[in-house]
Design an enzyme around this catalytic site. Sequence first.
Site, PDB file in Angstrom:
ATOM      1  N   ARG A  32     -32.299 -36.536   1.077  1.00 34.24           N
ATOM      2  CA  ARG A  32     -31.708 -37.863   1.282  1.00 34.24           C
ATOM      3  C   ARG A  32     -32.063 -38.443   2.635  1.00 34.24           C
ATOM      4  O   ARG A  32     -32.325 -39.647   2.764  1.00 34.24           O
ATOM      5  CB  ARG A  32     -30.179 -37.775   1.126  1.00 34.24           C
ATOM      6  N   GLY A 100     -35.410 -31.482  -9.409  1.00 35.76           N
ATOM      7  CA  GLY A 100     -34.587 -32.472 -10.099  1.00 35.76           C
ATOM      8  C   GLY A 100     -34.082 -33.546  -9.152  1.00 35.76           C
ATOM      9  O   GLY A 100     -34.019 -34.733  -9.501  1.00 35.76           O
ATOM     10  N   SER A 173     -22.475 -35.784 -11.904  1.00 38.35           N
ATOM     11  CA  SER A 173     -23.761 -35.473 -11.280  1.00 38.35           C
ATOM     12  C   SER A 173     -23.999 -36.303 -10.025  1.00 38.35           C
ATOM     13  O   SER A 173     -24.033 -37.533 -10.077  1.00 38.35           O
ATOM     14  CB  SER A 173     -24.889 -35.729 -12.290  1.00 38.35           C
ATOM     15  N   GLN A 175     -26.759 -36.261  -8.436  1.00 41.86           N
ATOM     16  CA  GLN A 175     -28.119 -36.813  -8.514  1.00 41.86           C
ATOM     17  C   GLN A 175     -28.082 -38.175  -9.185  1.00 41.86           C
ATOM     18  O   GLN A 175     -28.727 -39.122  -8.743  1.00 41.86           O
ATOM     19  CB  GLN A 175     -29.034 -35.865  -9.295  1.00 41.86           C
ATOM     20  N   ASP A 321     -23.836 -24.988  -8.077  1.00 45.99           N
ATOM     21  CA  ASP A 321     -25.070 -24.285  -7.706  1.00 45.99           C
ATOM     22  C   ASP A 321     -24.798 -22.842  -7.268  1.00 45.99           C
ATOM     23  O   ASP A 321     -25.720 -22.030  -7.192  1.00 45.99           O
ATOM     24  CB  ASP A 321     -25.779 -25.020  -6.556  1.00 45.99           C
ATOM     25  N   LYS A 348     -29.965 -26.630 -15.668  1.00 53.04           N
ATOM     26  CA  LYS A 348     -30.466 -26.525 -14.290  1.00 53.04           C
ATOM     27  C   LYS A 348     -31.924 -26.038 -14.333  1.00 53.04           C
ATOM     28  O   LYS A 348     -32.573 -26.145 -15.361  1.00 53.04           O
ATOM     29  CB  LYS A 348     -29.566 -25.569 -13.491  1.00 53.04           C
ATOM     30  N   ARG A 352     -28.803 -21.355 -16.817  1.00 57.88           N
ATOM     31  CA  ARG A 352     -28.256 -20.309 -15.936  1.00 57.88           C
ATOM     32  C   ARG A 352     -27.211 -19.437 -16.628  1.00 57.88           C
ATOM     33  O   ARG A 352     -26.937 -18.321 -16.173  1.00 57.88           O
ATOM     34  CB  ARG A 352     -27.699 -20.935 -14.651  1.00 57.88           C
ATOM     35  N   ARG A 393     -32.320 -19.644  -7.746  1.00 60.74           N
ATOM     36  CA  ARG A 393     -30.964 -19.136  -7.489  1.00 60.74           C
ATOM     37  C   ARG A 393     -30.657 -17.874  -8.302  1.00 60.74           C
ATOM     38  O   ARG A 393     -29.894 -17.019  -7.867  1.00 60.74           O
ATOM     39  CB  ARG A 393     -29.929 -20.227  -7.753  1.00 60.74           C
TER      40      ARG A 393
HETATM   41  C1  S3P Z   1     -27.939 -32.089  -6.230  1.00 59.70           C
HETATM   42  C2  S3P Z   1     -26.968 -32.258  -7.179  1.00 59.70           C
HETATM   43  C3  S3P Z   1     -26.621 -31.232  -8.162  1.00 59.70           C
HETATM   44  C4  S3P Z   1     -27.159 -29.864  -7.759  1.00 59.70           C
HETATM   45  C5  S3P Z   1     -28.586 -29.928  -7.304  1.00 59.70           C
HETATM   46  C6  S3P Z   1     -28.715 -30.845  -6.099  1.00 59.70           C
HETATM   47  C7  S3P Z   1     -28.208 -33.192  -5.296  1.00 59.70           C
HETATM   48  O1  S3P Z   1     -27.186 -31.564  -9.413  1.00 59.70           O
HETATM   49  O2  S3P Z   1     -27.025 -28.974  -8.834  1.00 59.70           O
HETATM   50  O3  S3P Z   1     -29.049 -28.644  -6.944  1.00 59.70           O
HETATM   51  O4  S3P Z   1     -28.880 -32.990  -4.269  1.00 59.70           O
HETATM   52  O5  S3P Z   1     -27.754 -34.308  -5.586  1.00 59.70           O
HETATM   53  P1  S3P Z   1     -26.460 -32.576 -10.439  1.00 59.70           P
HETATM   54  O6  S3P Z   1     -26.433 -33.902  -9.821  1.00 59.70           O
HETATM   55  O7  S3P Z   1     -27.336 -32.537 -11.659  1.00 59.70           O
HETATM   56  O8  S3P Z   1     -25.107 -32.037 -10.688  1.00 59.70           O
END
Ligand code: S3P
Length: 443
Positions: A32, A100, A173, A175, A321, A348, A352, A393
């Site tokens: 970010r 991701g 989420s 993300q 995580d 993920k 997992r 992980r």
């Molecule tokens: C993350 C959000 C999480 C996390 C990933 C990093 C992020 O995922 O599992 O490792 O940096 O915003 P989700 O948004 O899919 O929950």
Amino acid sequence: MSDSSSINYIVAPGGVLQGRHRVPGDKSISHRALMLGVIAEGQTKIIGFLEGEDTLATLSAFRAMGVKVTHRSRQDVVVNGAGLHGLTVPSGTLDLGNSGTSVRLLAGLLAGQTFDSELTGDASLMKRPMRRVTEPLQMMGADISCTEQGTLPIRIRGGRKLHGIDYTLPVTSAQLKSCLLLAGLYAEGQTCIHEPAPTRDHTERLLGQFGVAIKQRNNTICVNGGGKLRATEINVPGDISSAAFFIIGACIAKGSDITLEQVGINPTRAAVIHILKAMGADITVDKQRLQSGEPVADIRVRSSRLHGIDIPVELVPVALDEFPAIMIAAAAASGRTVLKGAAELRVKESDRILAMTAGFKSIGIKAKAYEDGMEVTGGRIQGGMVDSFKDHRIAMAFAMSGLAAEDVITIKDCTNVDTSFPGFIDLASQAGLDIKPGDAGDR
Ligand code: S3P
């Protein structure tokens, strides 16, 4: 099957974790800080940037769009901000590897550009759900698509005018929330996101550091389009998700006493500490302070007798995580640990739930998979061969299980540990884990 370039971990049983150590910079904050630095005006300095493959994938994508980023040292990066509209047409398809966070956040940022772009990734990322970002971005007016199956590649046609939306996230989420907040910077009017439960709030905190006002009330976050971001200096804390492996290792390895310095303890990330304390862990959080808007502390862990618990459902999204590591603690604990409400674990870097229960079977631990979680019965951890499913992980979690094991544990396909934790083997060895890399032939 392992490919010839993959690395296995060979972990000898036993060991004690000791000393004061620093884990690499937080992955989520590094992504970010880089993204916001790129769209800010002026030079942003990022101290403690994670030099992992995931964050480097974000960096390469920006380089392909004309951004100049220089390394003053390995973890000390200077970003020449291009401003909200200063990116240039990428030289080709942007490949975000295993990451991701890169792909989903970039989708939001690129939806507001004047040029076309295409996002892709490795075999694991190609399987992960993307409709969760393309659908709300379409509602904002973006011309964006993924495949029929809802997967990569994502294709974006530039030059669309975005408008703010009022949107309730269908999945918990960060993300997705961050993707929409980034798109919201390019949209006309206000974008408001309602979260079903709190998720990591680094985007909101960092936007504040870059001078963008975010409105937050209960579980709703709003951002206005059209503002400018002011370059700044960001000091990235150590990643609590990386620290978690050492925290759990120290809990289960008799005689351990370890301190992890300068770790981020943002309440939307630190639930692993609460869960382990509920299991009987001896953890103290010291020297709490704020660093670039993020709470940071030194975490001291001494070994203790753990017992199984029912993991409180409200803590699941803010510890997601860490479950591979937490489940290793459960395997070394007395009694049963039950995890429910964690269906997101299935999508993920690997499934997992499947990866952990399969790994437990290989080392003699009783584990039952549920659609949305698992149940683990603590017991004697035997030696064996565990498949990491190429998931960083899963690899690091099972590496730590060696501390409480009776025999050698070999973990297959650990190359992807470099996505989030470069130098894991060195740091783990320094701390007291007997871990060695082997090639695919070392079984
Ligand atoms: C993350 C959000 C999480 C996390 C990933 C990093 C992020 O995922 O599992 O490792 O940096 O915003 P989700 O948004 O899919 O929950």
